[in-house]
Design an enzyme around this catalytic site. Structure first.
Site, short mmCIF file in Angstrom:
data_model
loop_
_atom_site.label_atom_id
_atom_site.label_comp_id
_atom_site.label_asym_id
_atom_site.label_seq_id
_atom_site.Cartn_x
_atom_site.Cartn_y
_atom_site.Cartn_z
N GLU A 1 -3.62 14.24 -7.36
CA GLU A 1 -4.55 13.41 -6.59
C GLU A 1 -4.63 13.93 -5.15
O GLU A 1 -5.70 13.99 -4.55
CB GLU A 1 -4.07 11.94 -6.60
N GLY B 1 0.85 -1.20 0.00
CA GLY B 1 0.00 0.00 0.00
C GLY B 1 0.88 1.23 0.00
O GLY B 1 1.21 1.79 -1.05
C1 LIG Z 1 -11.86 3.70 0.35
C2 LIG Z 1 -10.50 3.50 -0.24
C3 LIG Z 1 -10.31 3.77 -1.59
C4 LIG Z 1 -9.06 3.53 -2.16
N1 LIG Z 1 -8.89 3.72 -3.52
C5 LIG Z 1 -7.75 3.29 -4.11
C6 LIG Z 1 -7.62 3.27 -5.53
O1 LIG Z 1 -8.52 3.68 -6.27
N2 LIG Z 1 -6.46 2.79 -6.06
C7 LIG Z 1 -5.45 2.32 -5.30
O2 LIG Z 1 -4.45 1.89 -5.85
N3 LIG Z 1 -5.53 2.33 -3.95
C8 LIG Z 1 -6.66 2.80 -3.33
N4 LIG Z 1 -6.76 2.78 -1.96
C9 LIG Z 1 -5.65 2.30 -1.16
C10 LIG Z 1 -4.95 3.36 -0.34
O3 LIG Z 1 -4.23 4.24 -1.15
C11 LIG Z 1 -4.05 2.61 0.69
O4 LIG Z 1 -4.93 2.01 1.62
C12 LIG Z 1 -3.09 3.54 1.39
O5 LIG Z 1 -2.11 4.01 0.52
C13 LIG Z 1 -2.41 2.85 2.58
O6 LIG Z 1 -1.89 1.59 2.24
P1 LIG Z 1 -2.24 0.33 3.17
O7 LIG Z 1 -3.69 0.29 3.34
O8 LIG Z 1 -1.57 -0.87 2.60
O9 LIG Z 1 -1.60 0.67 4.58
P2 LIG Z 1 -0.12 0.34 5.07
O10 LIG Z 1 0.86 0.78 4.05
O11 LIG Z 1 -0.08 -1.07 5.51
O12 LIG Z 1 -0.01 1.28 6.34
C14 LIG Z 1 -0.42 0.90 7.67
C15 LIG Z 1 -0.02 2.03 8.62
O13 LIG Z 1 1.40 2.16 8.63
C16 LIG Z 1 1.77 3.48 8.36
N5 LIG Z 1 3.02 3.52 7.60
C17 LIG Z 1 3.34 2.79 6.50
N6 LIG Z 1 4.58 3.09 6.10
C18 LIG Z 1 5.05 4.03 6.95
C19 LIG Z 1 6.29 4.75 7.08
N7 LIG Z 1 7.27 4.58 6.20
N8 LIG Z 1 6.41 5.62 8.10
C20 LIG Z 1 5.41 5.80 8.99
N9 LIG Z 1 4.24 5.17 8.93
C21 LIG Z 1 4.06 4.28 7.93
C22 LIG Z 1 0.63 4.04 7.54
O14 LIG Z 1 0.60 5.46 7.57
C23 LIG Z 1 -0.57 3.41 8.21
O15 LIG Z 1 -0.92 4.14 9.33
C24 LIG Z 1 -7.99 3.06 -1.37
C25 LIG Z 1 -8.18 2.84 0.00
C26 LIG Z 1 -9.42 3.03 0.56
C27 LIG Z 1 -9.60 2.70 2.02
#
Ligand SMILES: Cc1cc2nc3c(=O)[nH]c(=O)nc-3n(C[C@H](O)[C@H](O)[C@H](O)COP(=O)(O)OP(=O)(O)OC[C@H]3O[C@@H](n4cnc5c(N)ncnc54)[C@H](O)[C@@H]3O)c2cc1C
Length: 390
Positions: free
Chosen positions: A255, A142
């Site tokens: 975005e 993500g």
């Molecule tokens: C309703 C919805 C619509 C979405 N639409 C799209 C879409 O159209 N296309 C698409 O591709 N994606 C989409 N997403 C995905 C969204 O962009 C990701 O959920 C987001 O980027 C976070 O990734 P993750 O969920 O894997 O969280 P993770 O990366 O697993 O993060 C978990 C936690 O760890 C923290 N974290 C991670 N890395 C670090 C770091 N280096 N330093 C400090 N903290 C950190 C994060 O901030 C978070 O709090 C959507 C998500 C939702 C919920």
């Protein structure tokens, strides 16, 4: 008369809000009020919009507002996209996925597509015949997009895609999906390529669950699966493989600004409905607005919202002039979505128990606002990007 979210703050009109931008916002507000709002509850329950609504939006000129006219767009700028985003937020139909289609998906094709790709896809995106999505996120990747595993193996004049994506906005309806793939899994970011999948005849492409979310119910956020999906090599975006990461870095600021725009629009609506509510609601023999706490709280919120609106207007002005930096876009995304969460929560509190009832608009805003701090890059990731400029 109900307070108007568009004028609740009284911030002067910025230079980028030219007469045609204002006219577009008025038209989009009318469209959202007349064409979407009466059906919105049904879309929320069905957890998806219907395709004909997208086509109506296309016919009304609300799709691809910033795409060149020669490709079926309206020839506007990001200011026009902002007008549509703000109309959506002011009317309160936040699950309508056209901002992503307009100012995230279409620009990848506009900026990196060949002439043939632009002619093939942009007019259909503008009419609503094609609905766009961008598939970056995977179950295992993500925030760290370099960890994307979806592969695109070259086989003659085709790529063969394998992998899975999740949380994809417009995922059930989309039939044109920009997929983030690895064309060279050994090359890290430099092995990343964006490949456009036209899903209508794509064998091996499957849509998974339409995910059950906390808010933005009417958007069909979904899982997508690619199992030996053959896509012509002509669907690669860019003149060669390996440019995907740079393309993402160039487009993500817009975005992020768009998320800031949705935030400020919802903030204005939250203030408008709350001010109306506290004027009506009585407690201890007087209207709730007569308590000094209510006045001080709303005075604070209106001040913060005014700061937020002024900042957003500044950022849009910078973007329209081609000067929006990645750090500024990250600031807009993180700060405005944090502010949105805070203001919507305080506004709900001023509604008392009614604020917790789904029939009151503030309850839905509370649910819909939460994701703004997560998608488009989490606010923690925004701070990392801002910190790089220190
Ligand atoms: C309703 C919805 C619509 C979405 N639409 C799209 C879409 O159209 N296309 C698409 O591709 N994606 C989409 N997403 C995905 C969204 O962009 C990701 O959920 C987001 O980027 C976070 O990734 P993750 O969920 O894997 O969280 P993770 O990366 O697993 O993060 C978990 C936690 O760890 C923290 N974290 C991670 N890395 C670090 C770091 N280096 N330093 C400090 N903290 C950190 C994060 O901030 C978070 O709090 C959507 C998500 C939702 C919920």
């Amino acid at each position: 008369m109900a307070s108007n979210p568009a004028t609740i703050l009284g911030v002067p009109r910025p230079a980028w809000a030219t007469d045609d931008v204002v006219m577009l916002q008025d038209m989009a507000t009318r469209f959202m009020t007349e064409e979407i709002l009466p059906h919105y509850e049904d879309f929320e329950k069905a957890e998806i919009f219907d395709r004909s609504t997208w086509e109506k939006a296309g016919a009304a000129g609300l799709l691809c507002a910033s795409m060149p006219e020669e490709y079926g767009g309206s020839g506007g700028t990001y200011a026009h996209e902002s007008a549509i985003i703000e109309a959506i937020g002011h009317v309160g139909v936040d699950g309508f996925g056209i901002p992503l289609h307009n100012s995230i998906v279409a620009p990848y094709i506009q900026h990196y597509g060949s002439e043939e790709q632009k002619q093939r896809w942009l007019p259909k995106l503008a009419s609503g015949e094609l609905i766009g999505a961008i598939a970056m996120t995977e179950p295992g990747a993500g925030s760290d997009l370099q960890g994307v595993k979806t592969s695109a193996r070259k086989d003659g004049n085709h790529y063969v895609l394998n992998g899975s994506k999740t949380f994809i906005t417009n995922g059930q309806l989309a039939n044109l999906i920009v997929v983030v793939t690895k064309t060279d899994p050994s090359a890290g970011a430099k092995g990343t390529s964006l490949i456009v999948v036209e899903t209508d005849d794509a064998d091996g492409f499957e849509r998974g669950r339409n995910l059950d979310k906390v808010g933005l119910k009417s958007n069909d956020t979904s899982e997508l699966f690619f199992n030996e999906v053959r896509v012509p090599t002509a669907n690669l975006l860019g003149h060669e493989e390996g440019l995907g990461f740079v393309q993402l870095m160039q487009q993500l600021p817009q975005e992020r600004l768009q998320i800031g725009g949705a935030a400020i629009a919802m903030i204005e609506r939250a203030l408008a409905v709350t001010i109306d509510y506290v004027k009506e609601r009585k407690a201890f023999g007087k209207a709730v607005i007569e308590f000094q706490n209510t006045q001080f709280k709303l005075a604070e919120l209106k001040t913060e919202a005014t700061v937020g609106r002024t900042f957003y207007n500044f950022c849009v002005g910078e973007h329209v002039e081609g000067r929006l930096t990645p750090e500024l876009a990250s600031m807009a995304k993180y700060w405005l979505s944090d502010l949105q969460g805070k203001i919507v929560d305080e506004c709900l509190q001023l509604h008392g128990g009614y604020g917790y009832m789904n029939e009151y608009p503030i309850a839905r805003m509370f649910r819909d606002a939460r994701v703004q701090r997560i998608y488009g890059g989490t606010n923690e990731i925004m701070k990392l990007l801002i910190a790089r400029s220190l």
